[in-house]
Enzyme design. Structure first.
Site, PDB file in Angstrom:
ATOM      1  N   GLN A 116       0.804  -1.138   0.000  1.00 15.84           N
ATOM      2  CA  GLN A 116       0.207   0.028   0.086  1.00 15.84           C
ATOM      3  C   GLN A 116       1.067   1.151   0.036  1.00 15.84           C
ATOM      4  O   GLN A 116       0.544   2.153  -0.673  1.00 15.84           O
ATOM      5  CB  GLN A 116      -1.098   0.016   1.162  1.00 15.84           C
ATOM      6  CG  GLN A 116      -2.075   0.862   1.138  1.00 15.84           C
ATOM      7  CD  GLN A 116      -2.921   0.457  -0.035  1.00 15.84           C
ATOM      8  OE1 GLN A 116      -3.167  -0.726  -0.383  1.00 15.84           O
ATOM      9  NE2 GLN A 116      -3.531   1.425  -0.789  1.00 15.84           N
TER      10      GLN A 116
ATOM     11  N   HIS B 124       2.460   3.033  -3.111  1.00 15.73           N
ATOM     12  CA  HIS B 124       1.836   3.751  -4.173  1.00 15.73           C
ATOM     13  C   HIS B 124       1.855   5.104  -4.144  1.00 15.73           C
ATOM     14  O   HIS B 124       2.001   5.932  -5.334  1.00 15.73           O
ATOM     15  CB  HIS B 124       0.144   3.534  -3.897  1.00 15.73           C
ATOM     16  CG  HIS B 124      -0.583   2.336  -4.387  1.00 15.73           C
ATOM     17  ND1 HIS B 124      -0.570   2.380  -5.941  1.00 15.73           N
ATOM     18  CD2 HIS B 124      -0.993   1.174  -4.116  1.00 15.73           C
ATOM     19  CE1 HIS B 124      -1.182   1.024  -6.243  1.00 15.73           C
ATOM     20  NE2 HIS B 124      -1.516   0.489  -5.255  1.00 15.73           N
TER      21      HIS B 124
ATOM     22  N   GLU C 225     -10.297   1.464   2.813  1.00 13.47           N
ATOM     23  CA  GLU C 225     -10.617   1.117   1.421  1.00 13.47           C
ATOM     24  C   GLU C 225     -10.352  -0.568   1.360  1.00 13.47           C
ATOM     25  O   GLU C 225     -11.366  -1.011   0.881  1.00 13.47           O
ATOM     26  CB  GLU C 225      -9.550   1.999   0.580  1.00 13.47           C
ATOM     27  CG  GLU C 225      -9.752   1.462  -0.766  1.00 13.47           C
ATOM     28  CD  GLU C 225      -8.536   2.179  -1.673  1.00 13.47           C
ATOM     29  OE1 GLU C 225      -7.667   2.682  -0.996  1.00 13.47           O
ATOM     30  OE2 GLU C 225      -8.661   2.290  -2.949  1.00 13.47           O
ATOM     31  N   HIS C 226      -9.197  -0.917   1.706  1.00 12.73           N
ATOM     32  CA  HIS C 226      -8.792  -2.327   1.804  1.00 12.73           C
ATOM     33  C   HIS C 226      -8.710  -2.818   3.343  1.00 12.73           C
ATOM     34  O   HIS C 226      -8.035  -2.382   4.044  1.00 12.73           O
ATOM     35  CB  HIS C 226      -7.391  -2.463   1.207  1.00 12.73           C
ATOM     36  CG  HIS C 226      -7.487  -2.094  -0.184  1.00 12.73           C
ATOM     37  ND1 HIS C 226      -6.799  -0.899  -0.425  1.00 12.73           N
ATOM     38  CD2 HIS C 226      -7.992  -2.268  -1.453  1.00 12.73           C
ATOM     39  CE1 HIS C 226      -6.624  -0.385  -1.686  1.00 12.73           C
ATOM     40  NE2 HIS C 226      -7.635  -1.462  -2.318  1.00 12.73           N
TER      41      HIS C 226
ATOM     42  N   ASP D  16      -6.211  -6.420  -6.256  1.00 10.87           N
ATOM     43  CA  ASP D  16      -5.621  -5.333  -7.165  1.00 10.87           C
ATOM     44  C   ASP D  16      -5.788  -5.812  -8.690  1.00 10.87           C
ATOM     45  O   ASP D  16      -5.903  -5.022  -9.535  1.00 10.87           O
ATOM     46  CB  ASP D  16      -4.323  -4.870  -6.928  1.00 10.87           C
ATOM     47  CG  ASP D  16      -4.242  -3.932  -5.601  1.00 10.87           C
ATOM     48  OD1 ASP D  16      -5.381  -3.539  -5.304  1.00 10.87           O
ATOM     49  OD2 ASP D  16      -2.962  -3.876  -5.031  1.00 10.87           O
TER      50      ASP D  16
ATOM     51  N   HIS E 221     -51.605  20.665  -9.373  1.00 11.69           N
ATOM     52  CA  HIS E 221     -51.420  19.091  -8.956  1.00 11.69           C
ATOM     53  C   HIS E 221     -52.686  18.399  -8.718  1.00 11.69           C
ATOM     54  O   HIS E 221     -53.115  17.237  -9.425  1.00 11.69           O
ATOM     55  CB  HIS E 221     -50.556  18.944  -7.861  1.00 11.69           C
ATOM     56  CG  HIS E 221     -49.191  19.047  -8.122  1.00 11.69           C
ATOM     57  ND1 HIS E 221     -48.654  20.270  -8.768  1.00 11.69           N
ATOM     58  CD2 HIS E 221     -48.035  17.995  -8.136  1.00 11.69           C
ATOM     59  CE1 HIS E 221     -47.194  20.043  -8.679  1.00 11.69           C
ATOM     60  NE2 HIS E 221     -47.138  18.784  -8.455  1.00 11.69           N
TER      61      HIS E 221
END
Lengths: 434, 434
Positions: free
Chosen positions: A259, A262, A329-330, A363, A422
């Site tokens: 991670q 990145h 996220e993960h 991934d 209406h």
């Protein structure tokens, strides 16, 4: 040094809150620049695209065509190592199989009083896919964005990718080719977003734009939102690993580093109930860092945003609560009873269950999507799926009998809301109007 | 006078394009004001809310509590005409039944090589519902936003509503009560959005904010997007009626006016294949206008944005194409073969099929949602549903055997992408690392 927190500390709750709200990314305010570029592309079309591409990407569209030819796409695909093509094919096939299960079903029914109701799903007609240039230009992301669109039935998937001096990463072209994308333009930045949203002489507009990009791309996407649909604005990536002391510290360290490499703003968090193990992982991270080409990025992410959180018991309610508040996220769960623990987690983009499911499989070749909600947004949003490429139309059908049954209630609410027309629209059909 | 277009005119395509791109709403640029208010609420919490409410709504929170008490909610519900309560109950029950069908199902399966994959849906924990004040304060909208959230399983639905001099529309409180919402604050504007997103001393933050509001509310929602989820930004409403000459012109005129009375920026469009009928409807609109309390609003909408489009044949491919390009929020189909024609429409928020299904039924008691994509966004988005209140977590689980099968492809892609740690995270588990 990453931060070490101990849930047994009296001050833990305070420290954890501070940790949760640490901002990892300062978004530069590029709204005004993006707005000017969008206005220019709307006004001048292709001429504006040519000017920006000359300035930012050093391309001259009078010699290098803006659109990547089919020949060029096929040549790029042929140039890539066949073993990599084969791996990307496996990824594509697995992504396709998994996403085919996500197609929502139409629902038509007649209710007890005879009203016909329906929900019908249709694909968005045209979608734009932004692919970043430079080091963030990943073939796996091309597959993760394009395959679900094509599974959804989108007829026209248009890719834009900035190409310094005209060169597009052959891996990206190969992935587009494998996904079935053939309309590709060598443009990037806010100008590419504007071209997709509003169209130019050469590019027909699309109805939705997906894919990650830099701050200018993100600002442009926010600004065209409404004219077209957009996907979520991706933030820096993060992983939370919940691991007991029975893991090999080197395995978990490798996952945290996957991670961290990145992006310097990426975040890797370990929750463990074994203090010695936590220290062993931190030591292993330091050792493994030296082996990476992206050591600087990974070291900086781990130093600034990494964390080891010690808890009394890895799978108790308190640990679950911490994981839900982090809303990663993960989320990797590497402990005894991983499956049961995964069932208790409410907020996570994706969960990787057990000691043999490193996040990296997700991934690339797991089949599930790697475009996932970042920065705690798993509390309220989901990863990319086929649902992002379809929309639902609701249908309602009454006969005269149903209108007589439901009409009076509609008239009553319309009157209470002060909406005469209406009310009339119903009463006139029931011969009730004044 | 509304615009009259004839598809047989040589210049029609040009005129239609101009009509499609007419901007109906100029959004004032209130971003800076909204940003200051948000920052102030983040910094000062309740004190900032008190100050803005004093200034904008003439409330003093030291005498009128910010939170509406249960007693006040029940008193308001008791004060409303029982016939209206009964009509709202019918609406609530029908909305609930319809939306219960929208709950997505979890999907867990094992693929042919033994990988376990899963998609699990969970409700968002806390959602904020913005309800406008003044004339746009509709009990029906409270039901349309709150009921799907509660059906989805959201535990905490928080309502905010601006209350001039402290008074909340009793119909709104009654609708909240019927929907099961009991946490209600007397606050509005960008400050209410900020309080929901960031929390204050008295208000716990939520994870998503839905509901319509004015330009300040819309700007604030855009700005907090990412910190929390938001629904779409609603634009002015529109209806497209496709009607043949066999309709009563008065019925169709009433439907067009029901849209027009909402807002001077609302839009009512008639597509017909009968020129005389088109003229008769336009005449009927003028007659009926005189009967409305909101005649000024409706007249202004019809004059500025109304349109009658004459086509050769109401249900042929060309008419379908026009409807798909208009991508109306509401589409009424009142012609022979309405059901078959509805099946050919791709872009519409909701379709009302047949001569006895005025759009107004869908506003109140049809059961489907009346929060629908406006301003052509039906090309890429859907009406509000249970899906807006849940999120999906994907799950992946490999054993050692599956990791051996998929790992090498993952390593290969990681290498091609230059991500060493990604590769190591897999290879280390396969004893393949250097």
């Amino acid at each position: 040094m990453p931060v070490f927190l101990n849930a047994a500390d009296p001050d833990f709750e305070h420290q954890f809150r501070a940790f949760l709200t640490t901002k990892r990314e300062v978004s530069p305010d590029v709204d005004a620049v993006a707005r000017d570029i969008i206005d220019d592309v709307r006004a001048r079309g292709d001429a504006a695209l040519a000017a920006y591409s000359r300035r930012f990407d050093q391309i001259d569209f009078s010699t290098t065509p803006m659109r990547v030819s089919m020949q060029e796409i096929e040549a790029a695909a042929a140039e890539v190592d066949p073993a990599v093509i084969e791996a990307l094919q496996l990824a594509r096939d697995r992504i396709r199989s998994h996403h085919q299960r996500q197609m929502p079903e139409d629902d038509f029914y007649t209710d007890p009083i005879g009203v016909r109701l329906g929900s019908r799903w249709t694909a968005i007609e045209a979608v734009g896919l932004y692919v970043p240039g430079g080091t963030a230009s990943y073939p796996s992301s091309v597959l993760m964005n394009a395959v679900p669109a094509i599974v959804a039935g989108v007829e026209r998937v248009v890719m834009v990718v900035p190409a310094l001096k005209g060169v597009v990463n052959p891996l990206v072209l190969a992935a587009a080719h494998l996904a079935g994308v053939s309309e590709i333009y060598r443009i990037g930045g806010a100008q590419a977003v504007a071209a997709l949203a509003y169209g130019t002489e050469s590019i027909e507009p699309v109805s939705k734009i997906v894919g990650p990009g830099n701050a200018y791309v993100a600002a442009a996407k926010r600004q065209v939102f409404g004219v077209v649909g957009i996907d979520m604005i991706a933030g820096p990536s993060e992983v939370l690993v919940m691991a007991d002391g029975e893991n090999d510290p080197d395995w978990i360290a490798a996952d945290l580093l996957a991670q961290a490499e990145h992006d310097a703003n990426a975040q890797s968090i370990l929750i463990t109930d074994d203090a010695q193990f936590g220290q062993a992982v931190a030591d292993a991270v330091e050792r493994q860092l030296k082996l990476l080409r992206r050591a600087d990025t990974a070291a900086s992410s781990w130093r600034d945003f990494g964390a080891v959180i010690l808890v009394p018991e890895i799978s108790d309610a308190r640990s679950v609560d911490l994981a839900n508040r982090i809303a990663a996220e993960h989320l990797e769960i590497a402990c005894e009873g991983a499956e049961a623990l995964s069932g208790k987690i409410r907020n996570a983009g994706a969960i990787f269950v057990g000691r043999h499911t490193p996040e990296v499989i997700g991934d690339y070749v797991g089949g599930s999507n790697h475009v996932l909600p970042t920065a705690r947004s798993a509390r309220f949003s989901s990863g990319l799926s086929v649902l992002d490429f379809v929309k639902r139309t609701s249908l309602l059908q009454l006969g005269p009998g149903q209108l007589r049954m439901l009409g009076p209630a509609a008239i009553r609410i319309a009157e209470a809301e002060g909406l005469d027309a209406h009310g009339r629209s119903v009463s006139i059909r029931l011969n009730l109007q004044d």
